[in-house]
Motif scaffolding. Structure first.
Motif, PDB file in Angstrom:
ATOM      1  N   GLY A 187     -11.045  -0.923  -0.715  1.00  0.00           N
ATOM      2  CA  GLY A 187     -11.859  -2.120  -0.823  1.00  0.00           C
ATOM      3  C   GLY A 187     -11.119  -3.338  -0.316  1.00  0.00           C
ATOM      4  O   GLY A 187      -9.908  -3.295  -0.079  1.00  0.00           O
ATOM      5  N   PRO A 188     -11.826  -4.434  -0.130  1.00  0.00           N
ATOM      6  CA  PRO A 188     -11.176  -5.656   0.360  1.00  0.00           C
ATOM      7  C   PRO A 188     -10.148  -6.188  -0.626  1.00  0.00           C
ATOM      8  O   PRO A 188      -9.171  -6.806  -0.228  1.00  0.00           O
ATOM      9  CB  PRO A 188     -12.338  -6.638   0.529  1.00  0.00           C
ATOM     10  CG  PRO A 188     -13.438  -6.093  -0.320  1.00  0.00           C
ATOM     11  CD  PRO A 188     -13.262  -4.603  -0.345  1.00  0.00           C
ATOM     12  N   GLY A 189     -10.364  -5.932  -1.909  1.00  0.00           N
ATOM     13  CA  GLY A 189      -9.405  -6.387  -2.917  1.00  0.00           C
ATOM     14  C   GLY A 189      -8.008  -5.897  -2.611  1.00  0.00           C
ATOM     15  O   GLY A 189      -7.021  -6.619  -2.738  1.00  0.00           O
ATOM     16  N   TYR A 190      -7.947  -4.661  -2.186  1.00  0.00           N
ATOM     17  CA  TYR A 190      -6.649  -4.070  -1.895  1.00  0.00           C
ATOM     18  C   TYR A 190      -5.950  -4.843  -0.782  1.00  0.00           C
ATOM     19  O   TYR A 190      -4.762  -5.163  -0.861  1.00  0.00           O
ATOM     20  CB  TYR A 190      -6.861  -2.620  -1.488  1.00  0.00           C
ATOM     21  CG  TYR A 190      -5.599  -1.803  -1.526  1.00  0.00           C
ATOM     22  CD1 TYR A 190      -5.229  -1.142  -2.686  1.00  0.00           C
ATOM     23  CD2 TYR A 190      -4.780  -1.699  -0.413  1.00  0.00           C
ATOM     24  CE1 TYR A 190      -4.076  -0.394  -2.737  1.00  0.00           C
ATOM     25  CE2 TYR A 190      -3.616  -0.950  -0.455  1.00  0.00           C
ATOM     26  CZ  TYR A 190      -3.273  -0.290  -1.610  1.00  0.00           C
ATOM     27  OH  TYR A 190      -2.134   0.440  -1.665  1.00  0.00           O
TER      28      TYR A 190
ATOM     29  N   GLY B  83      -2.119  -8.563   1.378  1.00  0.00           N
ATOM     30  CA  GLY B  83      -1.815  -9.798   2.123  1.00  0.00           C
ATOM     31  C   GLY B  83      -1.066 -10.786   1.259  1.00  0.00           C
ATOM     32  O   GLY B  83      -0.080 -11.403   1.695  1.00  0.00           O
ATOM     33  N   ALA B  84      -1.497 -10.897   0.006  1.00  0.00           N
ATOM     34  CA  ALA B  84      -0.826 -11.840  -0.888  1.00  0.00           C
ATOM     35  C   ALA B  84       0.616 -11.425  -1.097  1.00  0.00           C
ATOM     36  O   ALA B  84       1.528 -12.260  -1.100  1.00  0.00           O
ATOM     37  CB  ALA B  84      -1.558 -11.890  -2.226  1.00  0.00           C
ATOM     38  N   LEU B  85       0.806 -10.122  -1.250  1.00  0.00           N
ATOM     39  CA  LEU B  85       2.172  -9.645  -1.450  1.00  0.00           C
ATOM     40  C   LEU B  85       3.033  -9.924  -0.231  1.00  0.00           C
ATOM     41  O   LEU B  85       4.191 -10.319  -0.336  1.00  0.00           O
ATOM     42  CB  LEU B  85       2.162  -8.146  -1.736  1.00  0.00           C
ATOM     43  CG  LEU B  85       1.809  -7.769  -3.172  1.00  0.00           C
ATOM     44  CD1 LEU B  85       1.621  -6.273  -3.276  1.00  0.00           C
ATOM     45  CD2 LEU B  85       2.891  -8.235  -4.114  1.00  0.00           C
ATOM     46  N   PHE B  86       2.434  -9.737   0.937  1.00  0.00           N
ATOM     47  CA  PHE B  86       3.171 -10.013   2.163  1.00  0.00           C
ATOM     48  C   PHE B  86       3.572 -11.486   2.213  1.00  0.00           C
ATOM     49  O   PHE B  86       4.710 -11.839   2.503  1.00  0.00           O
ATOM     50  CB  PHE B  86       2.297  -9.652   3.368  1.00  0.00           C
ATOM     51  CG  PHE B  86       2.995  -9.864   4.677  1.00  0.00           C
ATOM     52  CD1 PHE B  86       4.023  -9.014   5.063  1.00  0.00           C
ATOM     53  CD2 PHE B  86       2.646 -10.910   5.505  1.00  0.00           C
ATOM     54  CE1 PHE B  86       4.686  -9.216   6.259  1.00  0.00           C
ATOM     55  CE2 PHE B  86       3.306 -11.110   6.695  1.00  0.00           C
ATOM     56  CZ  PHE B  86       4.317 -10.261   7.082  1.00  0.00           C
TER      57      PHE B  86
END
Lengths: 748, 168, 463, 258, 167
Positions: C43-46, C51-54
């Motif tokens: 899903g997009p959440g993943y 992305g946030a983690l990156f």
């Protein structure tokens, strides 16, 4: 292979090659330049060091130094091994003087005031303009018949520079050459003059003494001639014969006190009484070796150990013990340092110390007090030329022009002297200072003088080594900035002055002036001439050796008469400002081992090298006994406010068991406004001092007030280098007891 | 897949070639000097000994670049009409030193005393190459640590492989 | 079989466990499809989280590190006696986290423990990325990281090699070997899976799997070799696991610093490493199960139960070692040891940290005695978090803390990490999760063929 | 053939000798007489001047990052008025069995044939191991690249490198002065004389508490001083075999040992 | 031309394999899971040479480590910490690690060698054989053999028999 493929590979190959080329270009170290000399200077071999002998001017002890110079740059300063004062050693301040030479905060050329006085707004001018301006101002003054209203304010000058200044002033027609600095030994000079008739400070022969009784003399770091005394201290401890014993009388353990075998924490202001109590005990028990016992008993009758014990907080038995040991250990020596002379009646304490030495028979003997020959270029110090005299003259507009060199009285006099306000009344102030400071900031014109490493000069070491020591100062490097020698400035000023300035100011340069001066000394002094072909030969050798000295001791006899003593001593403890209830603690201010009176504050090494007793760096502190601190609710590092009747400053608390619980101590030297390394480093302790002068000598009493200490709102942070000062039984500094040591020595 | 490998290989190899070419032919191994001074004429044809100009080589860490006065010592008389000599004269008259570019440049942490090497009988040409035949000075030795060590080992220098013999 | 109760324990001190592991209800095709769905249906959440983690990795990890390289190690809180701070703590901690993976796959392989199969791949992946973090921390803690290659032995113009006497050189070899072996082990085990997945996948996955499976066909001969090689790998890697953390502990134990110079360090560190490693694996499994319920089929309560018991045992061993460390120090009764212990146990804030450590590593895992907690996901989640924090604190209380109280009291100085160190520490966690999350979407995080083995080989006649 | 065999055997034997050197060229030793040291700090200033030690400022001093290779420790015993203060200068002890040396993975610190524990700045990669292992806390680290505001940089000693950021450093016994003395001795075709080498601290010491020399030279001052019954070495129980020898302070602190 | 029989169950596949063997055909078994035990059981244990490679890998690793640690120490003699240049304890640690490194590396290489990897020439004959079916492949058969083989496979319970054309 397809055509497209081939082209693509070609493209990649081309781009890769280009990129590799650029990579090579970028990573390659740029070719350094190789700049040859146009004309090679003599003596210089690149990569090989030259050593020049000179004199240290960081304090007044006149140590001989050698300066390591490579390619025209001073690299390191060391003690001159042949010099009888420094004997190859050099203290922290002397070694740091190279940072005075290369200090980034030096004034780089002549400046003329542009804005308001004290605003620090200066315009750069050329030397010609500045010299012309100075000459015009002074000649105008002289023409208007007010030559006497020109004051010259300098630090303690030495040798030929002192003579030149005197010649200049007399040629100009003003008697007002005031020499002022905080630690000028005025009391010591006065006490020796009054009790022994000496014009100079004698040599205290610590090296050979076996029992050293020191009253507040921090001779290991600041007092008189620390390097010479330290050399002596080392020999005293582990030289020939038995190990000398050191007893230190002071309310706060100084660097020297830390090394003492016994610490006698007498109540502040009563050390002189303790000395006289010891003297009385000696006479009473018949220990005295010199002097008429009955006469002395009469003269000292007010100092019976029992009463003395009550006043000084030192037990009666201990007084007798010290008296016995002091008298029976041969040779013994008593000295009185800043700790003793910094009281309002400091001179009398020093007389008391002389009395002790006289009674124990220490005067004129090896290991005791040795007389020094007179300074051939200087008469006795005029005790009436004081900074307060200048202040009051300036306040009543009796000063029309003031020249300042190498002294910062605005920083080192209490507020009550109102020096800054009075100086503002002076219409024209010129400063020869190489650094901007609180006093120079008032100047209208600044003609920066060379620092000692760029300058000529000489000095007659005081206290010398009991024999004449003439040290020469020669420039080790050419001036780093656009500065000139003070001697040159005065000489050229004298030439540009209309009218006759006298015959003694004819030399073309100060270098020549010094050389001529030495030629005159050479012609007068037969000892100097021995072993040299002519003056040129002598001069070459002198420059090489760093001066001239001889081993011949002065033959003058020394003694203290009961009359001279009684006239100068008193059985009153030194006065402290402030009510005992309101201000419960004595305040001791002392010369900082690195920064002295503040002159070293802008040398980064002296800020960064930890203070030996507290390990505090880059700041100031107040030493408090842990018990006192506990009762006041003060913890280590807290910001505390120290309030006296004269003012209030804040400092960080340093808890130290080596201070009397009724005393706090503040080091001098921090709290300056100018200099990138010196500014914002705590507050100036002089701010809480009242203006108390010794009426006879004009010396400022630094220990003259009581204070109260309370926790204040925290400002900044105290930085100290120590982690813990507890050994925890790890045997880090191992010790043997003196008894064991003497057993060891016998076995060996 | 194959294609990619071929591309990558081409890229890497050509990068290496480019780098090598730059290092070999365009680097500061033989920089252009402000004056076209020829060691060939001085040391080669006229056989002037090295230490006639590089006077400190036997006495100091550095060999010393001849000062301008020394150049002028001869060239006040010799070949004054040459344009290169006139450049020297111009520097002399302006009282400016000549900004030579360093060819043999060692990092600050290297302690290389010329004195020790000259006194040990190492020929100048050992490290500086055949200078008498060089028009423009070219760096022939790598001056890398291994190069120094090889020589020290061959000559059996005492403590020749101790780091602090050459580093400071 | 499914209802048969089993237990472990000694002499009646029984710890009740779950019934035996049974996965026979899952079909082979289902396994393939499940895993592929797990990888592809995202899903997009993943992606937002990824992305946030990156971004966090860049902000908290890369940029502060770049700043540190540019400005110097001075941006850390290190000072003169305390030269090893949070970076070394992280180094040791992450080496520890790396330990469970290989242990699960190697030791349990040799002992033929069936439940390891579903979680082995995930644990190995953790090992790999933990080692990546470890390697980075070695470079982060260096004063001149641009010269890192000097610490590898290779022929060079300086004719100078490396000092094999140095415990750091042991580290280079131990961690280098561990890293290489882990990569080999992970990849080697993945070859049949990739071959299998390539049949069911499309697009770039197919070509990637095709290349990476190296043409694995699944013939009998290949399987045979695979099995043999796997046995040898396992037997090699098992002692390696022990040696790696022993060697890491020697970084400290080979010095004479009070608090470092302990003979108990090697087993102490290995136990601690396994403890944090298992906690890490379990945490990872819990989170995966939460967000991908499909995994509940493969990672069952049985796994939780078993790992819970292992954690309990390790925690008790660790507690014993900690006790020994303190007690032997007290027994030695030298000023050095006593001051070190005083600083660690009685001086705030370290006394609080010590209490927290004991709480998280000894008291909290004791609750694993209770079976209900072992099968409770949330309970296990928090236990794992506590154990990880506790283990990090243990390293903190050893590494910089000991250095604060060395031999000469004059040089005693405390250490507080700077924002750069804190940021890089947090950033490293983000980086780790980022790498892990990216990896599990590209490669199967559950070993297909082993889970198939778990489900049983289909037989017409039955066993 | 036998010759080669013997050579190989000798080499192998020397490679198995602890400490490797059968005989050192010199064994530089410093003797510190604690009874003469008065804690003035002149040695520290000498060290700053000679070895291009940067000044780090208040903030970094507060983090205990000051550079002094030589520090004077002061221990205080007792309560007022029985206060005993003891000074001890601590510099690199040049241990013959140095813990720091085994820590370095890149040979940046090792023992040379002069008995010195040397640090090669340009080889250092900054793993901090040596400093961590050092039992005397004498190693200093270049936390930043330090700058000298002009013209203070003119004072920098060209015989000593200005260390780069990220490099460990420590007292070298002023190895550049040892090199210079050896160089001079070689020019004159003789050995190094006693007293010819003086590290900056010993040179500047106002009480002559620090004495430096070659212990292998039986005529040297240090060789005579090490027979002093007051001799001890710092943290000797750690078996680091330091080259700095202290002479006990003579003091009545009730702790002196036999 | 090859023939492939796909089986849902392992035991039926093994039956078929036995029949093929007795019929004199060489065959290859494809499976999504290792069937090592089962095949060993059916056809007897097979030899593997990997262990020798592993052993020599480990051994060579040990000697490489020793040589590296001692040899490089001898190349540039820098004594440290009063220890000998040839210091055995750390050398053993290094050798231990290289033993494992080389052992693992050589084992991987020998696995590749014996398993015939990498080889991209042939694919799995049918995708199912990699997922959930067991395949039995007989290579290079003539057209006339096909029917016979198909019959054998079908009879032994093959769920599907495929003709696989060579690429």
């Amino acid at each position: 292979m397809k055509r497209r493929e081939f082209l693509r590979i070609l493209g990649i190959g081309g781009a890769g090659t280009g990129l590799g080329f650029v990579l090579g270009k970028v990573t390659q170290t740029p070719g350094a330049k190789l700049i040859p000399y146009l004309v090679p200077p003599e003596e210089i071999v690149p990569g090989v060091a030259n050593w020049y002998a000179s004199m240290c001017a960081e304090c007044n002890s006149g140590c001989g130094i050698i300066v390591r110079v490579m390619e025209g740059r001073a690299k390191k300063i060391e003690g001159n091994p042949g010099h009888p004062v420094s004997k190859g050693g050099l203290c922290v301040r002397g070694q740091a003087s190279v940072q005075r030479l290369y200090n980034p905060d030096r004034i780089k050329g002549p400046l003329k005031r542009r804005g308001q006085r004290g605003s620090g707004d200066y315009a750069e001018v050329t030397w010609d303009e500045a010299a012309a301006e100075l000459a015009k101002n002074l000649s105008d003054l002289r023409k208007s018949g007010e030559a006497g209203k020109f004051y010259l304010l300098t630090s303690q000058l030495h040798g030929h520079l002192n003579q030149l200044a005197a010649n200049f002033m007399s040629g100009y027609g003003s008697p007002n050459h005031i020499q002022y600095e905080l630690f000028q030994n005025r009391n010591l000079l006065y006490a020796n003059q009054a009790s022994m008739g000496l014009n100079t400070i004698p040599h205290y022969n610590i090296e050979h003494t076996k029992y050293l009784l020191s009253f507040g003399a921090d001779f290991g770091s600041t007092w008189l001639s620390p390097v010479n005394f330290s050399k002596g201290y080392g020999r005293m401890r582990q030289g020939e014969g038995a190990r000398g014993k050191l007893v230190q009388v002071e309310p706060r353990i100084s660097v020297t006190g830390a090394n003492a075998d016994e610490w006698v924490p007498a109540r502040p202001g009563t050390e002189a009484i303790l000395a006289l109590g010891i003297a009385y005990a000696m006479v009473e028990k018949g220990y005295n070796r010199a002097g008429d016992a009955s006469a002395w008993r009469a003269a000292l009758s007010a100092y019976r150990p029992k009463e003395v014990a009550a006043i000084t907080d030192v037990k009666e038995e201990r007084i007798f013990e010290i008296a016995k040991e002091f008298a029976q250990t041969r040779p013994s020596l008593a000295i009185g340092g800043e700790g003793l002379s910094s009281y309002e009646n400091g001179a009398s304490g020093l007389v008391a110390v002389n009395v002790l030495n006289h009674l124990a028979g220490n005067l004129g003997v090896k290991g005791g007090v040795l007389p020094n020959p007179d300074d051939p270029l200087r008469a006795a110090v005029d005790m009436n030329k004081r900074i307060t005299a200048l202040a009051s003259a300036a306040a009543s507009s009796k000063v029309k022009a003031l020249a300042i060199y190498n002294t910062n009285p605005v920083f080192t006099t209490p507020k009550a002297a109102k020096l800054e306000e009075s100086l503002k009344n002076i219409p024209f102030i010129v400063s020869f200072s190489s650094f901007m400071d609180e006093t120079t900031a008032l100047a209208d014109l600044i003609l920066p003088a060379n620092t000692p490493l760029e300058d000529w000069g000489d000095g007659f070491a005081e206290p010398a080594a009991g024999a004449p020591v003439y040290t020469i100062m020669q420039p080790a490097v050419s001036p780093v900035f656009d500065t000139k020698s003070l001697g040159d400035i005065l000489l050229s000023l004298a030439k540009s002055m209309p009218g006759n300035m006298g015959p003694k100011l004819q030399a073309q340069s100060f270098a020549e002036y010094v050389r001529n001066g030495w030629k005159e000394l050479y012609s007068k002094n037969r000892a100097m001439a021995s072993g040299t072909a002519d003056f040129d030969d002598f001069w070459d050798k002198t420059l090489q050796n760093g001066g001239w000295w001889s081993q011949e001791p002065s033959r003058r006899g020394l003694s203290v008469s009961t009359g001279a003593a009684s006239a100068n001593i008193s059985n009153k403890p030194a006065k402290f400002d402030g009510d005992e209830k309101q201000f419960p603690l004595y305040l001791i201010t002392y010369a900082h081992p690195m920064r002295l009176d503040g002159r070293g504050a802008n040398l980064p090494w002296l800020q960064e090298i930890p203070d030996p007793m507290t390990s505090v760096v880059w700041g100031s502190w107040v030493e408090i006994n842990p018990k006192t601190a506990e009762s006041l609710g003060i913890k280590e590092g807290d910001t505390v406010s120290i309030e006296s009747p004269s003012g209030r400053i804040s400092a960080h608390a340093y808890l130290f068991p080596g201070i009397r619980p009724d005393t706090v101590a503040l080091p001098l030297g921090q709290g300056q406004v100018y200099g990138r390394y010196a500014k914002d480093r705590g507050e100036n302790p002089i701010g809480v001092l009242p203006l108390v002068e010794n009426p006879k000598t004009g010396a400022l009493a630094l220990n003259s007030t009581r204070v109260k200490v309370s926790v204040a709102s925290p400002t900044g942070r105290m930085v100290k280098m120590e982690g813990s000062t507890k050994e925890l039984g790890r045997g880090i500094v191992k010790t043997v007891s003196p008894e064991e040591f003497s057993k060891m020595k016998k076995e060996a | 897949m194959k294609k990619l490998i071929v591309y990558a290989l081409t890229g890497v190899i050509s990068l290496a070639i480019g780098y090598w070419v730059q290092q070999q032919f365009f680097s500061d191994r033989a920089p252009v000097q402000p004056i076209n001074f020829s060691h060939k004429i001085h040391a080669g044809v006229n056989k002037i000994p090295c230490q006639y100009c590089h006077i400190y080589a036997e006495r100091s860490r550095v060999s010393g670049v001849p000062n301008v006065q020394r150049c002028m010592g001869c060239h006040k008389i010799i070949k004054t009409d040459s344009p290169e000599i006139q450049k020297v004269t111009a520097y002399w008259e302006k009282k400016e030193p000549i900004p030579w570019t360093k060819v043999h440049n060692l990092p600050d942490y290297v302690y290389f005393p010329h004195k020790r090497h000259v006194r040990a009988g190492v020929e100048c040409t050992n490290c500086h190459g055949d200078v008498p035949n060089m028009d423009r000075i070219t760096k022939v030795s790598s001056l890398q640590m291994g190069w120094c060590l090889t020589c020290h080992t061959q000559r059996n220098v005492k403590n020749g492989r101790d780091c602090w013999t050459c580093h400071k | 079989m499914a209802n048969q109760k089993s237990s472990v324990g000694i002499r009646g001190m029984e710890i009740k466990t779950l019934p035996k592991h049974d996965q026979s209800h899952i079909s082979y095709r289902e396994i393939n499809e499940d895993i592929l769905r797990f990888m592809t249906q995202t899903g997009p959440g993943y992606y937002i989280v990824l992305g946030a983690l990156f971004l966090l990795t860049i902000l908290l990890y890369a940029l502060p590190w770049a700043y540190q390289i540019y400005t110097g190690q001075g941006v850390t809180g290190l000072n003169v006696p305390v030269f090893w701070g949070v970076y070394l703590v992280n180094f040791v901690f992450w080496v520890g986290v790396a330990h469970a993976g290989t242990l699960i796959s190697a030791m349990l392989y040799i002992t033929e423990t069936p439940w390891r199969r579903a979680i082995a791949r995930g644990a190995e992946t953790m090992t790999l990325f933990a080692l990546v973090i470890v390697t980075f921390f070695v470079f982060i803690h260096m004063g001149r990281p641009w010269n890192f290659y000097w610490s590898f032995p290779y022929p060079n113009t300086r004719q100078l090699w490396t000092s094999f006497q140095s415990p750091l050189m042991f580290d280079v070899f131990a961690i280098g070997t561990y890293f290489t072996s882990s990569v080999i082990f992970l990849y080697f085990g993945m070859i049949p899976d990739l071959a299998s997945l390539r049949q069911s996948s499309t697009g770039w996955r197919k070509s990637l799997y095709r290349v990476m499976s190296l043409g694995w066909r699944g013939t009998d001969r290949q399987w045979h070799m695979h099995g043999k090689a796997c046995m040898f790998f396992s037997s090699f890697i098992m002692p390696l696991v022990v040696s790696v953390h022993s060697i890491v502990s020697w970084d400290f134990a080979l010095s004479v610093v009070p608090g470092y110079s302990k003979t108990v360090f090697a087993p102490y560190f290995v136990t601690g490493a396994l403890l944090s490693g298992f906690a890490g694996v379990l945490l990872m499994l819990t989170v995966i199960r939460w967000f991908f319920p499909i995994m509940k089929k493969y990672v069952t309560a049985y796994h939780f139960d078993r790992i819970g018991i292992i954690i309990l045992v390790l925690s008790l061993t660790w507690s014993y070692c900690t006790l020994m460390e303190v007690v032997t120090g007290l027994y030695a009764n030298t000023s050095q040891e006593l001051e070190h212990l005083k600083f660690k146990l009685l001086t705030p804030p370290y006394s609080y940290l010590f209490v927290l450590m004991i709480f998280s590593n000894t008291l909290v895992p004791l609750s694993l005695m209770i079976r209900k907690i072992r099968s409770c996901e949330i309970g296990m989640f928090f236990i794992c978090i506590f154990v990880l924090i506790g283990m990090w604190l243990e390293r903190y209380l050893i590494v910089p803390n000991s250095l604060s109280r060395k031999f000469l009291p004059w040089m005693w100085h405390d250490y507080f990490p700077s924002w750069v160190e804190v940021s890089i520490t947090v950033g490293a966690v983000c980086f780790f999760i980022f790498m892990f999350m990216a990896f599990i979407k590209i490669f199967p995080v559950v070993s297909l063929f082993e889970v198939k083995e778990d489900a049983g080989i289909p037989m017409k006649k039955g066993h | 053939m036998a010759g080669i065999f013997d050579k190989v055997k000798d080499t192998l034997n020397s490679y198995r000798t602890p400490g490797y050197f059968k005989k050192l060229d010199h064994k530089w030793t410093m003797v510190v007489d604690l009874d003469m040291c008065n804690g003035c700090g002149a040695c520290v200033a000498g060290c700053y001047a000679e070895n291009n030690l940067p000044v780090v400022g208040k903030e970094d001093c507060g983090k205990s990052r000051a550079f002094s290779w030589l520090r004077i420790e002061r221990y205080v015993d007792g309560e007022y008025p029985d206060v005993k203060v003891k000074f001890i200068p601590v510099m690199c002890q040049h241990c013959m069995k140095a813990p720091c040396e085994i820590g370095c993975p890149v040979y940046a610190t090792y023992h040379n044939q002069d008995g010195l524990n040397v640090q090669v700045y340009n080889r250092c990669v900054g793993t901090f191991t040596c400093a961590t292992y050092c039992t005397y806390d004498v190693r200093r680290f270049n936390w930043f690249s330090y700058k000298w505001p002009k013209p203070l940089d003119q004072q920098l000693n060209p015989d000593v490198t200005v260390r780069e950021m990220g490099v460990m450093e420590k007292c070298t016994f002023c190895i550049q002065r040892i090199t210079a003395a050896k160089d001079k001795a070689k020019d004159e075709g003789r050995g190094v004389k006693d007293g010819e080498v003086l590290p900056a601290c010993c040179q500047s010491c106002p009480t002559n508490a620090l004495v430096f020399g070659d212990l292998q030279d039986p005529e040297s001052r240090v060789a005579k001083m090490v027979n002093n019954p007051r001799k001890y070495r710092l943290l000797e129980e750690l078996n680091t075999d330091p080259s700095v020898i202290y002479l006990k302070r003579v003091m009545n602190d009730g702790k002196s040992e036999e | 031309m090859d023939i492939l029989g796909l089986f849902k169950h392992a035991d039926t596949m093994l039956d078929a394999a036995k029949r093929l063997e007795s019929a004199g055909y060489a065959f290859t078994v494809f499976s999504p899971v290792p069937l090592v035990h089962e095949i060993d059981h059916a056809f007897g244990e097979r030899k593997s040479y990997i262990k020798y490679f592993t052993f020599f890998g480990g051994l060579s690793g040990f000697f490489t480590g020793t040589l590296l640690a001692l040899g490089t120490a001898a190349l540039y003699v820098l004594p440290r910490g009063g220890r000998p240049i040839f210091f055995i304890t750390p050398t053993l640690i290094i050798s231990y690690e290289t033993t494992i490194l080389f052992g693992v590396g050589i084992t991987l290489l020998s696995f590749f060698l014996f398993a015939g990897l990498p080889s991209f020439k042939k694919d799995v004959p049918s995708p199912e054989a990699a997922i959930d079916s067991f395949g039995l492949l007989v290579d290079d058969i003539r057209e006339d053999e096909f029917v016979k083989l198909e019959k054998i496979l079908k009879e032994s319970g093959a769920d599907e028999v495929k003709r696989v054309e060579e690429e």
